[in-house]
Design a protein around this motif. Structure first.
Motif, PDB file in Angstrom:
ATOM      1  N   ASP A   6     -32.954 -40.014  -8.971  1.00  9.41           N
ATOM      2  CA  ASP A   6     -32.282 -38.742  -8.688  1.00  9.41           C
ATOM      3  C   ASP A   6     -30.772 -38.861  -8.840  1.00  9.41           C
ATOM      4  O   ASP A   6     -30.118 -37.975  -9.396  1.00  9.41           O
ATOM      5  CB  ASP A   6     -32.622 -38.256  -7.280  1.00  9.41           C
ATOM      6  CG  ASP A   6     -34.053 -37.764  -7.159  1.00  9.41           C
ATOM      7  OD1 ASP A   6     -34.677 -37.502  -8.215  1.00  9.41           O
ATOM      8  OD2 ASP A   6     -34.540 -37.651  -6.019  1.00  9.41           O
ATOM      9  N   ILE A   7     -30.215 -39.967  -8.358  1.00 12.09           N
ATOM     10  CA  ILE A   7     -28.767 -40.183  -8.501  1.00 12.09           C
ATOM     11  C   ILE A   7     -28.391 -40.313  -9.975  1.00 12.09           C
ATOM     12  O   ILE A   7     -27.389 -39.748 -10.425  1.00 12.09           O
ATOM     13  CB  ILE A   7     -28.335 -41.425  -7.697  1.00 12.09           C
ATOM     14  CG1 ILE A   7     -28.459 -41.138  -6.199  1.00 12.09           C
ATOM     15  CG2 ILE A   7     -26.906 -41.839  -8.047  1.00 12.09           C
ATOM     16  CD1 ILE A   7     -28.251 -42.350  -5.317  1.00 12.09           C
ATOM     17  N   ALA A   8     -29.189 -41.042 -10.750  1.00 13.56           N
ATOM     18  CA  ALA A   8     -28.919 -41.188 -12.187  1.00 13.56           C
ATOM     19  C   ALA A   8     -29.011 -39.841 -12.899  1.00 13.56           C
ATOM     20  O   ALA A   8     -28.169 -39.521 -13.747  1.00 13.56           O
ATOM     21  CB  ALA A   8     -29.889 -42.187 -12.802  1.00 13.56           C
ATOM     22  N   LEU A  12     -25.843 -38.065 -14.701  1.00 15.69           N
ATOM     23  CA  LEU A  12     -25.881 -37.735 -16.129  1.00 15.69           C
ATOM     24  C   LEU A  12     -25.711 -36.236 -16.371  1.00 15.69           C
ATOM     25  O   LEU A  12     -25.070 -35.829 -17.342  1.00 15.69           O
ATOM     26  CB  LEU A  12     -27.181 -38.235 -16.750  1.00 15.69           C
ATOM     27  CG  LEU A  12     -27.256 -39.739 -16.972  1.00 15.69           C
ATOM     28  CD1 LEU A  12     -28.676 -40.153 -17.340  1.00 15.69           C
ATOM     29  CD2 LEU A  12     -26.277 -40.166 -18.044  1.00 15.69           C
ATOM     30  N   LEU A  13     -26.279 -35.409 -15.495  1.00 17.98           N
ATOM     31  CA  LEU A  13     -26.105 -33.959 -15.637  1.00 17.98           C
ATOM     32  C   LEU A  13     -24.650 -33.545 -15.443  1.00 17.98           C
ATOM     33  O   LEU A  13     -24.117 -32.722 -16.198  1.00 17.98           O
ATOM     34  CB  LEU A  13     -27.007 -33.215 -14.654  1.00 17.98           C
ATOM     35  CG  LEU A  13     -28.495 -33.205 -14.980  1.00 17.98           C
ATOM     36  CD1 LEU A  13     -29.276 -32.538 -13.849  1.00 17.98           C
ATOM     37  CD2 LEU A  13     -28.759 -32.508 -16.299  1.00 17.98           C
ATOM     38  N   ILE A  14     -23.995 -34.114 -14.445  1.00 16.52           N
ATOM     39  CA  ILE A  14     -22.584 -33.790 -14.206  1.00 16.52           C
ATOM     40  C   ILE A  14     -21.720 -34.311 -15.347  1.00 16.52           C
ATOM     41  O   ILE A  14     -20.842 -33.606 -15.851  1.00 16.52           O
ATOM     42  CB  ILE A  14     -22.127 -34.363 -12.851  1.00 16.52           C
ATOM     43  CG1 ILE A  14     -22.808 -33.586 -11.720  1.00 16.52           C
ATOM     44  CG2 ILE A  14     -20.610 -34.286 -12.706  1.00 16.52           C
ATOM     45  CD1 ILE A  14     -22.588 -34.178 -10.350  1.00 16.52           C
ATOM     46  N   ILE A  57     -35.149 -39.198 -18.242  1.00 17.45           N
ATOM     47  CA  ILE A  57     -35.364 -39.848 -16.945  1.00 17.45           C
ATOM     48  C   ILE A  57     -36.136 -38.923 -16.007  1.00 17.45           C
ATOM     49  O   ILE A  57     -37.039 -39.361 -15.288  1.00 17.45           O
ATOM     50  CB  ILE A  57     -34.012 -40.265 -16.335  1.00 17.45           C
ATOM     51  CG1 ILE A  57     -33.361 -41.333 -17.191  1.00 17.45           C
ATOM     52  CG2 ILE A  57     -34.193 -40.767 -14.904  1.00 17.45           C
ATOM     53  CD1 ILE A  57     -31.941 -41.663 -16.798  1.00 17.45           C
ATOM     54  N   TYR A  58     -35.806 -37.644 -16.002  1.00 14.13           N
ATOM     55  CA  TYR A  58     -36.487 -36.693 -15.125  1.00 14.13           C
ATOM     56  C   TYR A  58     -37.986 -36.630 -15.416  1.00 14.13           C
ATOM     57  O   TYR A  58     -38.806 -36.732 -14.514  1.00 14.13           O
ATOM     58  CB  TYR A  58     -35.866 -35.306 -15.269  1.00 14.13           C
ATOM     59  CG  TYR A  58     -36.622 -34.238 -14.518  1.00 14.13           C
ATOM     60  CD1 TYR A  58     -36.464 -34.104 -13.149  1.00 14.13           C
ATOM     61  CD2 TYR A  58     -37.508 -33.407 -15.176  1.00 14.13           C
ATOM     62  CE1 TYR A  58     -37.168 -33.143 -12.433  1.00 14.13           C
ATOM     63  CE2 TYR A  58     -38.223 -32.436 -14.483  1.00 14.13           C
ATOM     64  CZ  TYR A  58     -38.043 -32.308 -13.118  1.00 14.13           C
ATOM     65  OH  TYR A  58     -38.749 -31.369 -12.426  1.00 14.13           O
ATOM     66  N   TRP A  66     -43.576 -40.027 -21.006  1.00 12.31           N
ATOM     67  CA  TRP A  66     -42.489 -40.352 -21.934  1.00 12.31           C
ATOM     68  C   TRP A  66     -42.471 -39.306 -23.021  1.00 12.31           C
ATOM     69  O   TRP A  66     -43.484 -39.036 -23.661  1.00 12.31           O
ATOM     70  CB  TRP A  66     -42.703 -41.725 -22.567  1.00 12.31           C
ATOM     71  CG  TRP A  66     -42.389 -42.857 -21.647  1.00 12.31           C
ATOM     72  CD1 TRP A  66     -43.285 -43.641 -20.999  1.00 12.31           C
ATOM     73  CD2 TRP A  66     -41.104 -43.320 -21.264  1.00 12.31           C
ATOM     74  NE1 TRP A  66     -42.635 -44.563 -20.234  1.00 12.31           N
ATOM     75  CE2 TRP A  66     -41.282 -44.393 -20.376  1.00 12.31           C
ATOM     76  CE3 TRP A  66     -39.806 -42.927 -21.579  1.00 12.31           C
ATOM     77  CZ2 TRP A  66     -40.226 -45.087 -19.809  1.00 12.31           C
ATOM     78  CZ3 TRP A  66     -38.749 -43.617 -21.005  1.00 12.31           C
ATOM     79  CH2 TRP A  66     -38.960 -44.675 -20.146  1.00 12.31           C
ATOM     80  N   THR A  67     -41.325 -38.703 -23.250  1.00  8.66           N
ATOM     81  CA  THR A  67     -41.210 -37.705 -24.312  1.00  8.66           C
ATOM     82  C   THR A  67     -40.234 -38.212 -25.363  1.00  8.66           C
ATOM     83  O   THR A  67     -39.194 -38.777 -25.037  1.00  8.66           O
ATOM     84  CB  THR A  67     -40.715 -36.358 -23.764  1.00  8.66           C
ATOM     85  OG1 THR A  67     -39.445 -36.549 -23.141  1.00  8.66           O
ATOM     86  CG2 THR A  67     -41.691 -35.783 -22.756  1.00  8.66           C
TER      87      THR A  67
END
Length: 137
Positions: A6-8, A12-14, A57-58, A66-67
């Motif tokens: 969740d932190i990663a 990454l989103l920010i 990651i989400y 895995w996409t």
């Protein structure tokens, strides 16, 4: 493990959103074509790469899937952005050289002017008896 993921994802989103915002702002605010190229080709590309990595990651942590879609989009983006920027820059330099356009100097100052020897990599016709020339006497 979920807290670390969740932190990663949030980081990454920010990061991706910040890069995309800065790149878009540069595209709108910079005055000349050559300066405007840096916004979408550098910052926005990195921003979208971070957003797509957050998506990978989400989906792995939440759904266990895995996409490859995000990785393919990133690959396509990182390949095409520099090539298209190079083509836009070459067309701009060519049009400026033949006098088809006239832009004011940007915030970086006046661009360097080419010498009479033709040292710019533009669409210049090769001269006779030069290494790049296929024409002979």
């Amino acid at each position: 493990m979920s807290v670390i993921a969740d932190i990663a994802i949030v980081a990454l989103l920010i990061l991706g959103g910040g890069f995309a915002l800065i790149g878009s702002w540069g595209l709108v605010r910079l005055p000349t074509t050559m300066e405007r190229l840096h916004g979408p080709t550098k910052a926005t590309t990195l921003g979208l790469g971070a957003l797509l990595l957050a998506s990978v990651i989400y989906f792995q942590t939440r759904l266990g899937v895995w996409t490859a879609h995000e990785l393919l989009i990133s690959l396509f983006l990182f390949i095409t952005a520099p090539i298209s920027a190079n083509m836009i820059a070459k067309v701009h330099l060519h049009r400026a050289r033949v006098g088809a356009i006239r832009e004011d100097d940007g915030i970086a100052g006046a661009p360097p002017r080419p010498s009479e020897d033709g040292d710019w990599a533009t669409f210049e016709a090769p001269r006779r008896n030069t290494p790049a020339s296929t024409a002979s006497d």
